[in-house]
Scaffold this motif. Structure first.
Motif, mmCIF file in Angstrom:
data_model
loop_
_atom_site.group_PDB
_atom_site.id
_atom_site.type_symbol
_atom_site.label_atom_id
_atom_site.label_comp_id
_atom_site.label_asym_id
_atom_site.label_seq_id
_atom_site.Cartn_x
_atom_site.Cartn_y
_atom_site.Cartn_z
ATOM 1 N N ASP A 140 0.830 -1.203 0.000
ATOM 2 C CA ASP A 140 0.000 0.000 0.000
ATOM 3 C C ASP A 140 0.868 1.257 0.000
ATOM 4 O OD1 ASP A 140 -2.643 1.263 0.195
ATOM 5 O OD2 ASP A 140 -1.974 1.864 2.212
ATOM 6 N N HIS A 159 1.093 4.118 -2.972
ATOM 7 C CA HIS A 159 0.860 5.529 -2.690
ATOM 8 C C HIS A 159 2.092 6.385 -2.994
ATOM 9 C CE1 HIS A 159 -2.751 4.133 -0.614
ATOM 10 N NE2 HIS A 159 -3.204 5.380 -0.771
ATOM 11 N N PRO A 175 2.576 6.053 -7.605
ATOM 12 C CA PRO A 175 1.319 5.711 -8.278
ATOM 13 C C PRO A 175 1.501 5.401 -9.767
ATOM 14 C CG PRO A 175 1.369 8.057 -7.754
ATOM 15 C CD PRO A 175 2.563 7.420 -7.109
#
Length: 110
Positions: A82, A86, A89
């Protein structure tokens, strides 16, 4: 991951020892039944039951620990993924697109 190897070896060794003790007690119980000495059988049966319960409790505790360790590892990996998505991207979109193209080509070949 290297710090878990000694723990795994220790757990495996303890499991082998628990099973060896349990096996010895069961063997003693089997040989005692040949004598048909009621006091001896009762005592060995109680010891076998006690060791069986101890071994079962240890196995359950190890199973719980293994479950929690695996859950924590998966959670950490998901969090790392994750964070990467982030932080990067466009790279993530590119990787996803590339995987999609490869999967599409493989499906299209059939």
């Amino acid at each position: 991951m290297a710090d878990r190897t000694p723990h795994t070896r220790e757990t495996t060794q303890q499991l082998k020892e628990d099973l060896r003790h349990l096996s010895q007690t069961v063997e003693e119980l089997v040989s005692a039944t040949a004598d048909d000495s009621r006091n001896n059988i009762k005592e060995l049966r109680e010891r076998a039951e006690k060791r069986l319960n101890e071994t079962r409790a240890r196995l359950e505790a190890r199973g719980e620990r293994a479950y929690h360790d695996a859950r924590d590892t998966v959670t950490q990996q998901a969090d790392a993924c994750d964070r990467y998505v982030h932080d990067n991207p466009w790279t993530s979109i590119g990787i996803g697109a590339a995987v999609g193209v490869v999967v599409g080509m493989l499906i299209g070949r059939r």
